[in-house]
Design a protein around this motif. Sequence first.
Motif, PDB file in Angstrom:
ATOM      1  N   LEU A  25       0.841  -1.204   0.000  1.00 24.37           N
ATOM      2  CA  LEU A  25       0.000   0.000   0.000  1.00 24.37           C
ATOM      3  C   LEU A  25       0.873   1.250   0.000  1.00 24.37           C
ATOM      4  O   LEU A  25       0.650   2.210  -0.726  1.00 24.37           O
ATOM      5  N   SER A  26       1.917   1.182   0.823  1.00 25.68           N
ATOM      6  CA  SER A  26       2.803   2.305   1.032  1.00 25.68           C
ATOM      7  C   SER A  26       3.682   2.574  -0.194  1.00 25.68           C
ATOM      8  O   SER A  26       3.853   3.716  -0.609  1.00 25.68           O
ATOM      9  N   PHE A  29       1.547   3.972  -2.972  1.00 26.48           N
ATOM     10  CA  PHE A  29       1.237   5.379  -2.725  1.00 26.48           C
ATOM     11  C   PHE A  29       2.470   6.250  -2.946  1.00 26.48           C
ATOM     12  O   PHE A  29       2.400   7.317  -3.550  1.00 26.48           O
ATOM     13  N   ARG A  33       1.158   7.931  -5.879  1.00 26.41           N
ATOM     14  CA  ARG A  33       0.173   8.748  -5.151  1.00 26.41           C
ATOM     15  C   ARG A  33      -1.222   8.160  -5.283  1.00 26.41           C
ATOM     16  O   ARG A  33      -2.211   8.892  -5.369  1.00 26.41           O
ATOM     17  N   LEU A  35      -4.118   5.848  -3.641  1.00 26.39           N
ATOM     18  CA  LEU A  35      -4.592   5.191  -2.437  1.00 26.39           C
ATOM     19  C   LEU A  35      -5.428   4.004  -2.895  1.00 26.39           C
ATOM     20  O   LEU A  35      -6.541   4.171  -3.363  1.00 26.39           O
ATOM     21  N   GLU A  90      -6.822  12.203  -5.811  1.00 24.61           N
ATOM     22  CA  GLU A  90      -7.093  11.123  -4.874  1.00 24.61           C
ATOM     23  C   GLU A  90      -8.517  10.576  -4.983  1.00 24.61           C
ATOM     24  O   GLU A  90      -8.738   9.384  -4.865  1.00 24.61           O
ATOM     25  N   ALA A  94      -9.690   6.736  -5.507  1.00 22.78           N
ATOM     26  CA  ALA A  94     -10.343   6.068  -4.383  1.00 22.78           C
ATOM     27  C   ALA A  94     -11.668   5.449  -4.840  1.00 22.78           C
ATOM     28  O   ALA A  94     -11.978   4.309  -4.495  1.00 22.78           O
ATOM     29  N   PHE A 225      -4.832   0.514   6.803  1.00 22.17           N
ATOM     30  CA  PHE A 225      -4.877   1.976   6.781  1.00 22.17           C
ATOM     31  C   PHE A 225      -4.364   2.562   8.086  1.00 22.17           C
ATOM     32  O   PHE A 225      -3.611   3.534   8.081  1.00 22.17           O
ATOM     33  N   LEU A 233       2.632   7.117   4.983  1.00 28.09           N
ATOM     34  CA  LEU A 233       2.592   6.520   3.653  1.00 28.09           C
ATOM     35  C   LEU A 233       3.933   6.695   2.968  1.00 28.09           C
ATOM     36  O   LEU A 233       4.589   7.710   3.116  1.00 28.09           O
TER      37      LEU A 233
ATOM     38  N   SER B 106      -5.134  12.314   0.208  1.00 30.48           N
ATOM     39  CA  SER B 106      -5.307  10.914   0.580  1.00 30.48           C
ATOM     40  C   SER B 106      -5.329  10.724   2.088  1.00 30.48           C
ATOM     41  O   SER B 106      -6.042   9.868   2.601  1.00 30.48           O
ATOM     42  N   TYR B 107      -4.527  11.505   2.797  1.00 31.79           N
ATOM     43  CA  TYR B 107      -4.525  11.397   4.256  1.00 31.79           C
ATOM     44  C   TYR B 107      -5.885  11.787   4.823  1.00 31.79           C
ATOM     45  O   TYR B 107      -6.375  11.181   5.769  1.00 31.79           O
ATOM     46  N   MET B 110      -8.199   8.875   4.429  1.00 32.07           N
ATOM     47  CA  MET B 110      -7.947   7.786   5.372  1.00 32.07           C
ATOM     48  C   MET B 110      -8.343   8.157   6.791  1.00 32.07           C
ATOM     49  O   MET B 110      -8.852   7.333   7.540  1.00 32.07           O
TER      50      MET B 110
END
Lengths: 284, 308
Positions: A25-26, A29, A33, A35, A90, A94, A225, A233, B106-107, B110
């Motif tokens: 995931l990290s 990202f 970029r 998610l 994002e 998403a 998450f 991230l 994105s943060y 989340m």
Amino acid sequence: MTFWTIQTLNGLSFGMLLFLLAAGLSLIFGLMRILNLAHGSYYVLGAYVALSVVQATGSLLLATIAGIAAVTVLGILMERLLLRRLPTEELPQALLTFGLLLIIGDLSLWIWGGTPQTLPRPEALSRSLRLGPLVFPSYRLFVIGVGAVVGVLLWVFQERTRLGAMIRAAIDDAEIARATGIDVSKLSTAVFALGAALAALGGIIGGPLLGVYPGADFEILLLAFVVVIIGGLGSLKGALFGGLVVGLLDNFGKALFPELAMFTIFAPMAIILAVRPTGLFGSP
Amino acid sequence: MTRPIAVVASTLVLVVLPFALTSYQLGLLTKMLIFAIFAMSLNLILGYAGLPSLGHAAYFGMGAYTVGLLALRVRDNFWLDFFAGLVMATITAALFGLLALRAKGSYLLMITLALAQVLWGIAFGWRWLTGGDDGLPGVPRPGAGLPFSLAEGVRFYYFVLVLFALAVAVLAVIVRSPFGQALVGIRESERRMEVLGYNTWRYKYVAFVLAGLFAGLSGNLFVYYNGFVSPAYLSIVFSATALIMVILGGAGTLLGPALGAAVIVLAENTISAQTERWVTVLGVIYVAVTLFAPGGLIGLARARQRAA
């Protein structure tokens, strides 16, 4: 004494599974970029495919390879055919990956049914290890070992290989990396494939411990998450640290305060957020 | 058709419709209006201020659970319960906003998700208070404390319609006000607004809390409508449903999200009657909208108008 060792071991092994998810995931990202909300689907799908293969052939090794291969292909297709078409914002990313999460979850329910299922564990790892008065379930130790090996391999890959250096360069500044001749597009696909494979591996080695069932994709995604929120991230170190912290908190929380289990995870997260909005090891 | 005529015409249609619909269809229309308020509340932060949230169900659920718990366990009084539902939803948004708005992009997604998940955890785990997974069944329609009961379908529909109209009017005033214009400015370029001397955090925070208030309103209405609330209405799936309603209709337009809500409610109702795979269809809607209609239905219609 036994309670604490066993719970610690459970927490660490669960933490390693979370690390496998959070690392992918990290990385995804960090480089793109993106998610990826479908990351929990990779975990569940890896376990389901492995389950079908082991039921058909009886070979756990074959099942592991097939589960990882199937999910890796899916990850590559998702990146090449769908995510690539989106602007780097994002919200569309998403929504698209959430749609895929719904589709994969619903089709899995259709194919594999709604009953929770468990993957078998290898014969050699089904016993417990005795060390004096202490008893260790050997499969948990195996999961911790796999997590540690993957962690070391990822670190060596990122810090010591040419490909890893290219990924680091692209994470730092994709434009400059492109200008120096790095094929960021291919790199993105490779990282996406790697992330999917790691999540599938997590699902397969976690299958004998946690089982696989409808909704497991959401559960593991949410915990992953929390891991990346705590760790930050784009950071492998953060994924490992966050994974172990969340794994331990989850286990001790459930064992000690069953009704407040969510709080033991989310309270530290909220505190860390209040102090460092980009996580302990993350950069904005 | 000019704007005022359109407004009068659609109001008339909504007022007259109960006489043309079966009670089942009227129930569906009521649900559309309730979810429309929910989608419009998210649109205030997402469409106007550019703040995405994956946890908007938190305020909806907070309103619904507060009303449900008070009506069932404390005192079934409309004014008390309804007001408390709004207050609790607003307080929740005020607290969550303090944490969430420190982050971006994105943060932010989340963090809003994780915060909503805390409430989901309480609703799911704290059985003696919330009923856990079984939820709260048997919440009565508004009646106690009012001069007459709103239990009957047509009456309840008009009750919801009045509050829907009120919500649309208030939101219309908000987005056209200097405050609403400042939100759009923040969406386009937060830095520029800062340079111009705006305290952008304060604008975003107020919008966030207002969005929570309106989401709470829709949650209040929903628990009366449905007679039941469960942790599902606090979940990530429900928060994402709000997002897709807004995007499908058209983010940043006043009524686009209401349209999106109506389409999703109608689609769920008709499609899940035909197939068990409604969730797959919903997933395909997510993928198709993001790939082919990022501006939503309103965006498509406008592009068509421009082309013609």
